[in-house]
Design an enzyme around this catalytic site. Structure first.
Site, PDB file in Angstrom:
ATOM      1  N   GLY A  14       0.834  -1.117   0.171  1.00 42.12           N
ATOM      2  CA  GLY A  14       0.029   0.302   0.037  1.00 42.12           C
ATOM      3  C   GLY A  14       0.839   1.294   0.148  1.00 42.12           C
ATOM      4  N   ARG A  75       1.005  -5.230  -5.336  1.00 42.36           N
ATOM      5  CA  ARG A  75       1.283  -6.311  -4.703  1.00 42.36           C
ATOM      6  C   ARG A  75       1.741  -7.488  -5.653  1.00 42.36           C
ATOM      7  NH1 ARG A  75      -0.783  -4.231   0.463  1.00 42.36           N
ATOM      8  NH2 ARG A  75      -2.549  -2.943   0.326  1.00 42.36           N
ATOM      9  N   ASP A 106       4.909  -4.897   5.983  1.00 41.85           N
ATOM     10  CA  ASP A 106       5.588  -5.968   6.631  1.00 41.85           C
ATOM     11  C   ASP A 106       5.447  -7.089   5.217  1.00 41.85           C
ATOM     12  OD1 ASP A 106       2.787  -6.391   6.532  1.00 41.85           O
ATOM     13  OD2 ASP A 106       2.827  -7.354   8.579  1.00 41.85           O
ATOM     14  N   GLY A 107       4.469  -7.096   4.524  1.00 42.90           N
ATOM     15  CA  GLY A 107       4.515  -8.133   3.283  1.00 42.90           C
ATOM     16  C   GLY A 107       5.711  -7.792   2.344  1.00 42.90           C
ATOM     17  N   THR A 129       4.274   2.589   5.719  1.00 42.33           N
ATOM     18  CA  THR A 129       2.955   2.148   5.812  1.00 42.33           C
ATOM     19  C   THR A 129       2.236   3.188   6.513  1.00 42.33           C
ATOM     20  OG1 THR A 129       1.501   0.400   6.847  1.00 42.33           O
ATOM     21  CG2 THR A 129       3.631   0.660   7.590  1.00 42.33           C
ATOM     22  N   ASP A 133       2.449  -0.596  12.071  1.00 41.88           N
ATOM     23  CA  ASP A 133       2.666  -1.648  12.683  1.00 41.88           C
ATOM     24  C   ASP A 133       3.606  -2.553  12.635  1.00 41.88           C
ATOM     25  OD1 ASP A 133       2.203  -2.081   9.985  1.00 41.88           O
ATOM     26  OD2 ASP A 133       0.505  -3.684   9.828  1.00 41.88           O
ATOM     27  N   GLY A 174      -5.954   0.558   9.122  1.00 42.47           N
ATOM     28  CA  GLY A 174      -4.796  -0.139  10.211  1.00 42.47           C
ATOM     29  C   GLY A 174      -4.630  -1.701   9.733  1.00 42.47           C
ATOM     30  N   ARG A 175      -5.334  -2.267   9.057  1.00 47.59           N
ATOM     31  CA  ARG A 175      -4.943  -3.743   8.903  1.00 47.59           C
ATOM     32  C   ARG A 175      -4.687  -4.622   9.990  1.00 47.59           C
ATOM     33  NH1 ARG A 175      -3.546  -6.366   3.867  1.00 47.59           N
ATOM     34  NH2 ARG A 175      -2.685  -4.630   3.103  1.00 47.59           N
ATOM     35  N   GLY A 189     -10.354  14.011  20.065  1.00 45.09           N
ATOM     36  CA  GLY A 189     -11.365  14.102  21.240  1.00 45.09           C
ATOM     37  C   GLY A 189     -12.526  13.154  21.097  1.00 45.09           C
ATOM     38  N   ALA A 190     -12.420  11.951  20.406  1.00 47.72           N
ATOM     39  CA  ALA A 190     -13.421  11.192  20.485  1.00 47.72           C
ATOM     40  C   ALA A 190     -13.602  10.394  21.597  1.00 47.72           C
ATOM     41  CB  ALA A 190     -13.111  10.046  19.125  1.00 47.72           C
ATOM     42  N   SER A 219     -23.531  14.275  21.984  1.00 47.62           N
ATOM     43  CA  SER A 219     -23.218  13.281  20.711  1.00 47.62           C
ATOM     44  C   SER A 219     -21.920  12.448  20.935  1.00 47.62           C
ATOM     45  CB  SER A 219     -22.857  14.172  19.460  1.00 47.62           C
ATOM     46  OG  SER A 219     -21.740  15.167  19.626  1.00 47.62           O
ATOM     47  N   GLU A 226     -10.314  -1.243  11.177  1.00 46.98           N
ATOM     48  CA  GLU A 226     -11.084  -1.908  10.293  1.00 46.98           C
ATOM     49  C   GLU A 226     -10.176  -3.301  10.723  1.00 46.98           C
ATOM     50  OE1 GLU A 226      -9.492  -1.575   6.375  1.00 46.98           O
ATOM     51  OE2 GLU A 226      -7.460  -1.957   6.980  1.00 46.98           O
TER      52      GLU A 226
HETATM   53  O1  F6P Z   1      -1.371  -1.480   4.587  1.00 45.60           O
HETATM   54  C1  F6P Z   1      -1.933  -0.103   4.288  1.00 45.60           C
HETATM   55  C2  F6P Z   1      -3.522  -0.549   3.980  1.00 45.60           C
HETATM   56  O2  F6P Z   1      -3.928   0.941   3.710  1.00 45.60           O
HETATM   57  C3  F6P Z   1      -4.143  -0.988   5.380  1.00 45.60           C
HETATM   58  O3  F6P Z   1      -4.560  -0.056   6.226  1.00 45.60           O
HETATM   59  C4  F6P Z   1      -5.301  -1.680   4.559  1.00 45.60           C
HETATM   60  O4  F6P Z   1      -5.959  -2.757   5.298  1.00 45.60           O
HETATM   61  C5  F6P Z   1      -5.151  -1.956   3.198  1.00 45.60           C
HETATM   62  O5  F6P Z   1      -3.650  -1.490   2.886  1.00 45.60           O
HETATM   63  C6  F6P Z   1      -5.780  -1.783   1.920  1.00 45.60           C
HETATM   64  O6  F6P Z   1      -5.291  -2.503   0.915  1.00 45.60           O
HETATM   65  P1  F6P Z   1      -5.795  -2.138  -0.594  1.00 45.60           P
HETATM   66  O7  F6P Z   1      -5.450  -0.769  -0.841  1.00 45.60           O
HETATM   67  O8  F6P Z   1      -4.994  -3.067  -1.285  1.00 45.60           O
HETATM   68  O9  F6P Z   1      -7.251  -2.358  -0.549  1.00 45.60           O
END
Ligand code: F6P
Length: 326
Positions: A14, A75, A106-107, A129, A133, A174-175, A189-190, A219, A226
Site C-alpha cells: 500500500g 502487490r 510487513d509484506g 505504511t 504496525d 490499520g489492517r 477528542g473522540a 453526541s 478496520e
Molecule cells: O497496509 C496499508 C493499508 O492501507 C491497510 O490499512 C489496509 O487494510 C490495506 O492497506 C488496504 O489495501 P488495498 O489498497 O489493497 O485495498
C-alpha cells in the site's frame, strides 16, 4: 558479495504519504556517496518484468511534497514464486544492481527477507505504511499524515454529529492494528476507540456504553479500526441498532482517502532521515535490516524481528483516551 557500487530502489504494498520523500533521500544520498541508483517501477513486479531505470538527482526533484509514489506500487504474485524471484535476480544482474532498498510494510519486507536469503543480496527496508504496525520503530512513513487526515475528517463529522445529537462510528484503516484508531481518537477528542488488540479481551461496545457516554454529552464519536477481529464500524452500528435502539447511529468509513495527500513535515523528515540511514547502513556492511526510529534515534532492526513481532499498543494511550472521554 563485494563492494556495493549500485543500488535499486522500489516501493511495494500500500502506498503511504512520504514514500516520495524517502525515494528522494535514498537516491540523493546514494549519489552523494558515489553509488549508481536504479528506480524499479511497480514494486517487485518491475524487478521481475525489468521496469528499471537509472535515476539521477533530477529524477527526484520536486517530489518531496507529493503523496503516493512516483515509482508506483503493486502487490506482486510472481515474486512469491521461486521462478519469479529467479527472473528478478537475473534483471538485477543485467543492470549491475548490487543491493536493494525496499520501502513498504510487513509484506514487502517479508519479500525482501526471502529474496535476500535466497540470492545473498544486501537488502535494507524502510517502514512505509500508514498502519504503523512494524515492530522496532516508533513510527512508520505515512502514519503521521494519515493521522492528520483522520483528524480533519473527524473534526468535520463532529459538526454534524453535534448538530443532530448522534452517535457516529468512524472506521479507520490499520489492517489489524489499532494505532490509527487509538491515536486518532485521542487527537480528535473522540469518546472511544475500538481496536483489534483488545477484541478478545472485552466487549468494547458494552464497555463504552457502560461508561454512560450520553450522560453529559449530546453526541459521540467512536473510532473503529478496520479488522476482521473488530468486525468494523458497520458491525457496531448494527449492534447499537439492535441492542440500544434509543441511540441515533451513523457510520462513516474513511477508506483510501487516508492514504493520500501531502505528507506532513514529520513524515518528510523521518523519510529523509531513514533514506539517508539506508545508504549509510549499506556502506557499513549492514544487510537485511529495517531502518527504524526509536526515541528519535536511527536504529537497525533485523527483518525477522520487524516482521514477526507484533508491535504492542501502549496502555498509557488507552488510559489517556479513557480518562479524557468523561
Ligand atoms: O497496509 C496499508 C493499508 O492501507 C491497510 O490499512 C489496509 O487494510 C490495506 O492497506 C488496504 O489495501 P488495498 O489498497 O489493497 O485495498
Amino acid at each position: 558479495m563485494g563492494i556495493i557500487k549500485s543500488i535499486g530502489i522500489l516501493t511495494s504494498g500500500g502506498d503511504a504519504p512520504g514514500m516520495n520523500a524517502a525515494i528522494r533521500a535514498v537516491t540523493r544520498s546514494a549519489i552523494y556517496n558515489g553509488l549508481k541508483v536504479f528506480g524499479i517501477y511497480r514494486g517487485y513486479k518491475g524487478l521481475v518484468t525489468d521496469e528499471i531505470v537509472e535515476f539521477k538527482s533530477q529524477n527526484v526533484s520536486n517530489i518531496i511534497q507529493m503523496g503516493g509514489t512516483i515509482l508506483k506500487t503493486a502487490r506482486c504474485k510472481e515474486f512469491t514464486t521461486p521462478e519469479g524471484r529467479a527472473q528478478a535476480f537475473e534483471n538485477m544482474k543485467k543492470h549491475g544492481i548490487d543491493a536493494l532498498v525496499v520501502i513498504g510494510g510487513d509484506g514487502s519486507l517479508t519479500g525482501a527477507r526471502i529474496f535476500a536469503q535466497e540470492y545473498d543480496i544486501p537488502c535494507i527496508g524502510l517502514p512505509g505504511t500508514i498502519d504503523n504496525d512494524l515492530y522496532g520503530t516508533d513510527t512508520t512513513i505515512g502514519y503521521d499524515t494519515a493521522l492528520n487526515t483522520i483528524l480533519d475528517a473527524v473534526d468535520k463529522i463532529r459538526d454534524t454529529a453535534t448538530s443532530h445529537e448522534r452517535l457516529f462510528f468512524v472506521e479507520v484503516m490499520g489492517r489489524d492494528a489499532g494505532f490509527l484508531a487509538l491515536n486518532g481518537a485521542i487527537a480528535a477528542g473522540a469518546e472511544a476507540a475500538i481496536i483489534p488488540e483488545f477484541s478478545t479481551e472485552v466487549d468494547q461496545l458494552e464497555a463504552f456504553i457502560k461508561q454512560g457516554f450520553r450522560k453529559s454529552k449530546s453526541s459521540s464519536i467512536v473510532l473503529v479500526a478496520e479488522s476482521e477481529l473488530t468486525g468494523g464500524a458497520m458491525h457496531y452500528a448494527e449492534r447499537v441498532k439492535n441492542e440500544y435502539p434509543q441511540y441515533d447511529v451513523r457510520v462513516t468509513i474513511l477508506g483510501h482517502l487516508q492514504r493520500g495527500g501531502r505528507p506532513t513535515a514529520h513524515d518528510r523528515i523521518i523519510a529523509s532521515r531513514m533514506g539517508v540511514a539506508s545508504i549509510q547502513a549499506l556502506l557499513e556492511g549492514q544487510r537485511n535490516v529495517m531502518i527504524g526510529i526509536e526515541n528519535n534515534k536511527i536504529v537497525y532492526v533485523p527483518f525477522t524481528k520487524a516482521i514477526k513481532n507484533d508491535k504492542p499498543i501502549d496502555k498509557e494511550l488507552v488510559s489517556v483516551l479513557h480518562e479524557l472521554s468523561i
